[in-house]
Design a protein around this motif. Sequence first.
Motif, PDB file in Angstrom:
ATOM      1  N   UNK A 103      -6.293   0.103  -3.368  1.00 34.69           N
ATOM      2  CA  UNK A 103      -5.214   0.380  -2.269  1.00 34.69           C
ATOM      3  C   UNK A 103      -4.100   1.423  -2.769  1.00 34.69           C
ATOM      4  N   UNK A 104      -3.574   1.085  -4.121  1.00 36.35           N
ATOM      5  CA  UNK A 104      -2.494   1.822  -4.636  1.00 36.35           C
ATOM      6  C   UNK A 104      -2.804   3.499  -4.571  1.00 36.35           C
ATOM      7  N   UNK A 105      -4.124   3.632  -5.044  1.00 40.51           N
ATOM      8  CA  UNK A 105      -4.800   4.846  -5.049  1.00 40.51           C
ATOM      9  C   UNK A 105      -4.664   5.514  -3.752  1.00 40.51           C
ATOM     10  N   UNK A 106      -5.279   4.625  -3.033  1.00 40.32           N
ATOM     11  CA  UNK A 106      -5.310   5.422  -1.375  1.00 40.32           C
ATOM     12  C   UNK A 106      -3.865   5.861  -0.919  1.00 40.32           C
ATOM     13  N   UNK A 107      -3.023   4.920  -1.115  1.00 37.69           N
ATOM     14  CA  UNK A 107      -1.695   5.235  -0.742  1.00 37.69           C
ATOM     15  C   UNK A 107      -0.735   6.306  -1.386  1.00 37.69           C
ATOM     16  N   UNK A 108      -1.347   6.687  -2.738  1.00 37.94           N
ATOM     17  CA  UNK A 108      -0.622   7.544  -3.549  1.00 37.94           C
ATOM     18  C   UNK A 108      -0.677   9.275  -3.301  1.00 37.94           C
ATOM     19  N   UNK A 109      -0.155   9.988  -3.943  1.00 35.30           N
ATOM     20  CA  UNK A 109       0.053  11.431  -3.628  1.00 35.30           C
ATOM     21  C   UNK A 109      -1.181  12.501  -4.138  1.00 35.30           C
ATOM     22  N   UNK A 110      -2.227  11.794  -4.854  1.00 28.73           N
ATOM     23  CA  UNK A 110      -3.185  12.450  -5.431  1.00 28.73           C
ATOM     24  C   UNK A 110      -4.329  12.358  -4.566  1.00 28.73           C
ATOM     25  N   UNK A 111      -5.131  13.580  -4.302  1.00 29.30           N
ATOM     26  CA  UNK A 111      -6.354  13.357  -3.530  1.00 29.30           C
ATOM     27  C   UNK A 111      -7.470  12.478  -4.622  1.00 29.30           C
ATOM     28  N   UNK A 112      -8.146  11.645  -3.656  1.00 30.74           N
ATOM     29  CA  UNK A 112      -8.830  10.675  -4.500  1.00 30.74           C
ATOM     30  C   UNK A 112     -10.298  10.435  -4.328  1.00 30.74           C
ATOM     31  N   UNK A 113     -10.883   9.527  -5.284  1.00 31.38           N
ATOM     32  CA  UNK A 113     -12.388   9.257  -4.844  1.00 31.38           C
ATOM     33  C   UNK A 113     -12.526   7.878  -5.499  1.00 31.38           C
ATOM     34  N   UNK A 114     -13.139   7.007  -4.754  1.00 27.68           N
ATOM     35  CA  UNK A 114     -13.413   5.557  -5.612  1.00 27.68           C
ATOM     36  C   UNK A 114     -14.727   5.474  -5.437  1.00 27.68           C
ATOM     37  N   UNK A 115     -15.448   5.025  -6.621  1.00 30.98           N
ATOM     38  CA  UNK A 115     -16.849   4.785  -6.957  1.00 30.98           C
ATOM     39  C   UNK A 115     -17.008   3.072  -6.982  1.00 30.98           C
ATOM     40  N   UNK A 116     -17.579   2.400  -6.175  1.00 29.56           N
ATOM     41  CA  UNK A 116     -17.554   0.874  -6.119  1.00 29.56           C
ATOM     42  C   UNK A 116     -19.160   0.847  -6.777  1.00 29.56           C
ATOM     43  N   UNK A 117     -19.268   0.113  -7.913  1.00 33.27           N
ATOM     44  CA  UNK A 117     -20.382  -0.090  -8.452  1.00 33.27           C
ATOM     45  C   UNK A 117     -20.911  -1.812  -8.506  1.00 33.27           C
ATOM     46  N   UNK A 118     -22.027  -2.154  -8.795  1.00 37.03           N
ATOM     47  CA  UNK A 118     -22.500  -3.406  -8.712  1.00 37.03           C
ATOM     48  C   UNK A 118     -22.346  -3.771 -10.183  1.00 37.03           C
ATOM     49  N   UNK A 119     -22.710  -4.910 -10.665  1.00 37.50           N
ATOM     50  CA  UNK A 119     -22.598  -5.479 -12.041  1.00 37.50           C
ATOM     51  C   UNK A 119     -23.811  -4.429 -12.782  1.00 37.50           C
ATOM     52  N   UNK A 120     -23.233  -4.028 -14.203  1.00 36.22           N
ATOM     53  CA  UNK A 120     -23.909  -3.183 -15.081  1.00 36.22           C
ATOM     54  C   UNK A 120     -25.087  -4.347 -15.602  1.00 36.22           C
ATOM     55  N   UNK A 121     -26.198  -3.621 -15.941  1.00 42.48           N
ATOM     56  CA  UNK A 121     -27.086  -4.427 -16.500  1.00 42.48           C
ATOM     57  C   UNK A 121     -26.670  -4.817 -17.911  1.00 42.48           C
ATOM     58  N   UNK A 122     -25.727  -3.846 -18.435  1.00 40.42           N
ATOM     59  CA  UNK A 122     -25.331  -4.190 -20.101  1.00 40.42           C
ATOM     60  C   UNK A 122     -24.333  -5.455 -19.961  1.00 40.42           C
ATOM     61  N   UNK A 123     -23.804  -5.946 -18.900  1.00 41.88           N
ATOM     62  CA  UNK A 123     -22.978  -6.998 -18.835  1.00 41.88           C
ATOM     63  C   UNK A 123     -23.554  -8.261 -18.738  1.00 41.88           C
ATOM     64  N   UNK A 124     -25.045  -8.304 -18.410  1.00 42.30           N
ATOM     65  CA  UNK A 124     -25.665  -9.701 -18.276  1.00 42.30           C
ATOM     66  C   UNK A 124     -25.711 -10.683 -19.202  1.00 42.30           C
ATOM     67  N   UNK A 125     -25.813 -10.127 -20.451  1.00 36.19           N
ATOM     68  CA  UNK A 125     -25.963 -10.931 -21.696  1.00 36.19           C
ATOM     69  C   UNK A 125     -24.532 -11.849 -21.825  1.00 36.19           C
ATOM     70  N   UNK A 126     -23.356 -10.892 -21.469  1.00 37.37           N
ATOM     71  CA  UNK A 126     -22.202 -11.639 -21.635  1.00 37.37           C
ATOM     72  C   UNK A 126     -21.878 -12.700 -20.722  1.00 37.37           C
TER      73      UNK A 126
END
Length: 247
Positions: free
Chosen positions: A115-138
């Motif tokens: 929300x802060x990025x969307x409301x800010x002065x800089x053109x933006x992009x948001x990539x939403x990802x699901x959980x990484x394979x690399x984090x499953x062990x943790x």
Amino acid sequence: MKIVVVGGTGLIGSRLVGLLTAAGHEAVPRSRSTGVDLLTGRGLPEALEGADVVVDLTKPPAFDDTSPAFFRATMGHLLDAADSAGVGHAVILSIVGADQVPDLAYYRAKVLQEDLLKAGPVPYSIVRSTQFFEFIDAMLSWTSDEHTVRLPSTLLQPVAGDEVARVVAGVSVGTPLRGTIDLAGPEVFPLDELGRITLAARGDRREVVTDDGAGLYAAARGRALVAGEGALIAVTTYRDWLARQAH
């Protein structure tokens, strides 16, 4: 194109820098170890001089009630410095379903960051990802002992970190989306099943016990962490990724 990657030495950041460099861009990793601290703003104006794009991959020191304050401070410093430096595109990596799990402070904090990025002065992009394979062990380690691993049956759609880095790279060198895209792996698993698959691949004979109150992901319900219609779907399966780790 000059692309500054804040948090550029981490799991996704290091891969992103490698991909951008291989594609001929000037990819500059920045972190506290290189003198840039988003939390205080130290070193940020100098780091963004001449940058076309800034990618923020930083994480708070803890995924708890302190995380909203972290993102409020870091996004404030980042947007102020990027605006002053004339940076034309700001990119962040967020979480699929972050807005669907209000009981998790870290997820609420990621929504605040968006929300802060969307409301800010800089053109933006948001990539939403699901959980990484690399984090499953943790994830398995949070609720485990020498005999059992307790996991909820929460549905997840995990994705390979390499594919996350590729998508973030493509977005970073493109026109600002002024919106959000979702990325997920090709398969949906209950977390307890993911645990069994992972332990079997590791030769770990511990038992997975289904416990829908165990761990961080017990707070997610239904398909909250599963990508919806229109998401980008990666190709690497979890079992294929596990098999590659064994070699």
